[in-house]
Design a protein around this motif. Structure first.
Motif, PDB file in Angstrom:
ATOM      1  N   ARG A 379    -123.500  -1.206 -27.043  1.00 46.26           N
ATOM      2  CA  ARG A 379    -124.901  -1.544 -26.786  1.00 46.26           C
ATOM      3  C   ARG A 379    -125.652  -0.503 -25.963  1.00 46.26           C
ATOM      4  NH1 ARG A 379    -121.571  -4.066 -23.406  1.00 46.26           N
ATOM      5  NH2 ARG A 379    -122.076  -4.250 -21.172  1.00 46.26           N
ATOM      6  N   ASN A 380    -124.937   0.273 -25.156  1.00 44.84           N
ATOM      7  CA  ASN A 380    -125.621   1.221 -24.275  1.00 44.84           C
ATOM      8  C   ASN A 380    -125.619   2.655 -24.793  1.00 44.84           C
ATOM      9  OD1 ASN A 380    -126.391  -0.651 -22.302  1.00 44.84           O
ATOM     10  ND2 ASN A 380    -124.375  -0.551 -21.317  1.00 44.84           N
ATOM     11  N   VAL A 381    -125.021   2.875 -25.955  1.00 47.69           N
ATOM     12  CA  VAL A 381    -124.886   4.245 -26.464  1.00 47.69           C
ATOM     13  C   VAL A 381    -126.241   4.843 -26.823  1.00 47.69           C
ATOM     14  CG1 VAL A 381    -123.967   5.649 -28.334  1.00 47.69           C
ATOM     15  CG2 VAL A 381    -122.512   3.945 -27.217  1.00 47.69           C
ATOM     16  N   GLN A 404    -114.451   1.780 -23.661  1.00 44.50           N
ATOM     17  CA  GLN A 404    -114.369   0.606 -24.538  1.00 44.50           C
ATOM     18  C   GLN A 404    -113.098   0.653 -25.380  1.00 44.50           C
ATOM     19  OE1 GLN A 404    -116.367  -1.972 -24.533  1.00 44.50           O
ATOM     20  NE2 GLN A 404    -118.191  -1.247 -23.452  1.00 44.50           N
ATOM     21  N   SER A 405    -112.772   1.838 -25.902  1.00 47.57           N
ATOM     22  CA  SER A 405    -111.581   1.977 -26.740  1.00 47.57           C
ATOM     23  C   SER A 405    -110.295   1.748 -25.966  1.00 47.57           C
ATOM     24  CB  SER A 405    -111.559   3.372 -27.379  1.00 47.57           C
ATOM     25  OG  SER A 405    -112.679   3.568 -28.215  1.00 47.57           O
ATOM     26  N   LEU A 406    -110.324   2.053 -24.670  1.00 45.05           N
ATOM     27  CA  LEU A 406    -109.147   1.878 -23.821  1.00 45.05           C
ATOM     28  C   LEU A 406    -109.078   0.484 -23.196  1.00 45.05           C
ATOM     29  CD1 LEU A 406    -109.264   5.351 -22.009  1.00 45.05           C
ATOM     30  CD2 LEU A 406    -107.638   4.623 -23.778  1.00 45.05           C
ATOM     31  N   GLY A 407    -109.997  -0.390 -23.603  1.00 43.34           N
ATOM     32  CA  GLY A 407    -110.001  -1.746 -23.060  1.00 43.34           C
ATOM     33  C   GLY A 407    -110.567  -1.857 -21.668  1.00 43.34           C
ATOM     34  N   LEU A 408    -111.344  -0.847 -21.252  1.00 40.97           N
ATOM     35  CA  LEU A 408    -111.912  -0.840 -19.897  1.00 40.97           C
ATOM     36  C   LEU A 408    -113.420  -1.039 -19.918  1.00 40.97           C
ATOM     37  CD1 LEU A 408    -109.856   2.150 -18.436  1.00 40.97           C
ATOM     38  CD2 LEU A 408    -109.444  -0.304 -18.102  1.00 40.97           C
ATOM     39  N   GLY A 409    -113.917  -1.610 -20.998  1.00 42.42           N
ATOM     40  CA  GLY A 409    -115.353  -1.817 -21.110  1.00 42.42           C
ATOM     41  C   GLY A 409    -115.925  -2.707 -20.028  1.00 42.42           C
ATOM     42  N   LEU A 412    -118.189  -1.387 -17.345  1.00 47.58           N
ATOM     43  CA  LEU A 412    -119.584  -1.056 -17.654  1.00 47.58           C
ATOM     44  C   LEU A 412    -120.292  -2.320 -18.121  1.00 47.58           C
ATOM     45  CD1 LEU A 412    -118.813   2.196 -19.686  1.00 47.58           C
ATOM     46  CD2 LEU A 412    -119.428   2.053 -17.265  1.00 47.58           C
ATOM     47  N   GLY A 413    -120.450  -3.270 -17.235  1.00 44.92           N
ATOM     48  CA  GLY A 413    -120.937  -4.584 -17.614  1.00 44.92           C
ATOM     49  C   GLY A 413    -122.439  -4.696 -17.777  1.00 44.92           C
TER      50      GLY A 413
END
Length: 547
Positions: A379-381, A404-409, A412-413
């Motif tokens: 959403r923020n790209v 996001q790909s590493l599951g750490l999204g 960046l909430g």
């Protein structure tokens, strides 16, 4: 004409909804009547996309499509991302690209031909498909719910009189009406305002995509090769190019320019022509033959710009709502999936004896779907480019997608906002005109020869479908303050400032509506929002054969 479900728009979304409705009805041993209305002269006539297609939704809708006569055949075999300078290119290693941008398992080909194939499947299931019928009016019940739609009258002269062969429009009533008009649909725009569907959402933002199809020169075709670019020729503007080596020895080449650009002298069409002349790109085309051209607006707002989807009597599906994944440059799979979800909700409602209420189960299903998850992750790209500039925004976007790909999204909430594209347009006094190169007729071409390749046709003696809210604005404001940007943002030469022939001379805006390729850019980018795009007679517009 009475139907259980009326669908406005015969693109991938509209046809996917129709197919899903009939599939479910047959599974349950019921008969749910469905019709699809398409303003183009035939199904696929107005369909334009790059296109690299993720088959995820197609796998769900028609699982055996690979074993059929489906025209989607060319798998992506290699993926390249170039950063262009004026004279060279730097390829970003594929291993450094976020996995979210991967094209593994995707196909490249003509979305128009895929749409035609979907129409055949829909008709085989009993869907009534009516091309050449433009929806000119949304009909409402006394309680305010959507009752259906009415097609435009045929055979009306420019002055409003009825010509020989006049035929009045047809009313089509449905228990539910699904709007799949594509980007900036004229009926969808009215519905979003009437039912306040953007309440609590961000504005939709857009880009314009221009595309040509070439028969590749000998030795320059590599089936399945996919190239995306950023950088030159754009400066401080989001966008970039694409080059897709499709089957049948053809190359689809195109360029996207975000419509939040500020310089009113910028011409997306001419940026595309400059892009083709780049030393890394020109050899792919030189010696080949250009066979098609077209242009279309693209939704870029993402997750936070998706409006409320349902309202009493109907719903928005596909690009009428805006489900494009901007960093992946893909939206067909999301459009098809949301349409399938709406079709499922409509079938449940019809078989439960309901009619003309809000399909809230569709909204809930979307929020639980993989479409919602996919869009939320990125959403923020796109808004990062507006917030931090092209360089800073690209770095932020890459970091965001890797996390996001590493599951750490979850780190960046937050969610960035989106601007309104037309409000970003600057005053002409603050910018310098851009000196675009002359066309060489070999790789670069003028607008009118390009429009010719789009096979665009409108009956000339009909009311102009490019309407002005105030006839004085084009000269009094747009020309005086913005140097008439409609002359440049239109990719088809529709708008011209010419000498007035009456009224004491001066200038006037001439609208060559017969050139219109239905891209909707004028409806979006006009700085005063004075241009309102409405449907012409059914069957008018471009006739894309293989786009």
């Amino acid at each position: 004409m009475e139907f259980d479900v009326v669908i406005v728009g015969g693109g991938p979304a509209g046809l996917s909804a129709a197919i899903r409705v009939r599939q479910l009805a047959e599974e349950r041993g019921e008969d749910v009547s469905v019709c699809v209305l398409e303003k183009g002269s035939e199904i696929g006539a107005h369909i334009l996309s790059g296109a690299v297609i993720d088959p995820k939704a197609l796998d769900e809708l028609i699982p055996d499509w690979r074993d059929s006569d489906c025209p989607l055949r060319q798998k992506v075999t290699s993926n390249h991302h170039w950063f262009l300078s004026q004279t060279g290119k730097t390829e970003i290693p594929h291993a450094l690209l976020p996995p979210l941008m991967s094209n593994k398992g995707c196909y490249t080909g003509s979305l128009g031909n895929l749409t035609r194939w979907l129409a055949e499947r829909a008709e085989a299931l009993g869907v009534e498909v009516y091309p050449g019928f433009a929806v000119a009016e949304v009909l409402y019940n006394d309680d305010g719910s959507v009752k259906g739609v009415a097609t435009g009258d045929m055979g009306v002269a420019r002055d409003g009189s009825k010509k020989d062969g006049y035929e009045p429009g047809v009313e089509l009533h449905g228990k539910y009406t699904l709007f799949a008009e594509g980007v900036r649909g004229s009926s969808s725009k009215q519905l979003i305002e009437r039912f306040d569907l953007r309440a609590g959402r961000q504005p939709q933002t857009y880009g314009i995509g221009l595309k040509e199809l070439w028969d590749a020169p000998d030795g320059q075709h590599d089936p399945g090769r996919v190239i995306h670019s950023q950088g030159w020729p754009l400066k401080g503007v989001a966008g970039g190019g694409f080059i897709y080596h499709q089957d049948n020895g053809q190359i689809a080449i195109g360029f996207v320019v975000a419509l939040d650009y500020e310089n009113p002298y910028l011409s997306p069409y001419d940026e595309f022509q400059r892009f083709k002349d780049h030393p890394a790109i020109r050899p792919m085309l030189e010696g080949g033959r250009r066979v098609a051209y077209g242009a279309r607006a693209i939704n870029e707002g993402g997750w936070q710009s998706v409006p409320k989807l349902s309202f009493p009597g109907g719903a928005l599906i596909g690009c009428s709502a805006g489900f494009v994944n901007v960093p992946r440059i893909k939206g067909t799979h999301n459009a098809m999936k949301t349409a399938m979800l709406a079709g499922e909700a409509a079938v449940d409602a019809v078989l439960a004896g309901r009619a003309n209420d809000a399909l809230d189960s569709y909204q809930i299903a979307y929020e639980k779907s993989w479409v919602h998850k996919e869009l939320k992750r990125v959403r923020n790209v796109r808004p990062a480019l507006d917030k931090f500039g092209i360089v800073g925004g690209t770095l932020y976007a890459g970091t965001d997608m890797w996390l996001q790909s590493l599951g750490l999204g979850w780190l960046l909430g937050w969610t960035f906002g989106n601007p309104k594209d037309h409000e970003k347009t600057g005053k002409a006094k603050d910018y310098q005109p851009i000196d675009y190169p002359k066309y060489d007729g070999v790789v670069t071409f003028d607008k009118l020869s390009s429009v010719y390749l789009s096979n665009t046709y409108h009956e000339e003696d009909q009311p102009c479908h490019l309407t002005l809210k105030d006839d004085s604005v084009p000269i009094r404001i747009n020309w005086e303050q913005y140097a008439a940007p409609e002359q440049r943002y239109c990719p088809a030469g529709v708008y011209e400032i010419v000498e007035a022939e009456t009224g004491g001379g001066g200038l006037r805006l001439q609208i060559n509506a017969q050139n219109c390729v239905h891209c909707k850019t004028c409806d979006i980018k006009d700085p005063t929002q004075n241009i309102n795009w409405v449907v012409p007679e059914g069957g008018g517009g471009p006739n894309y054969p293989n786009m």
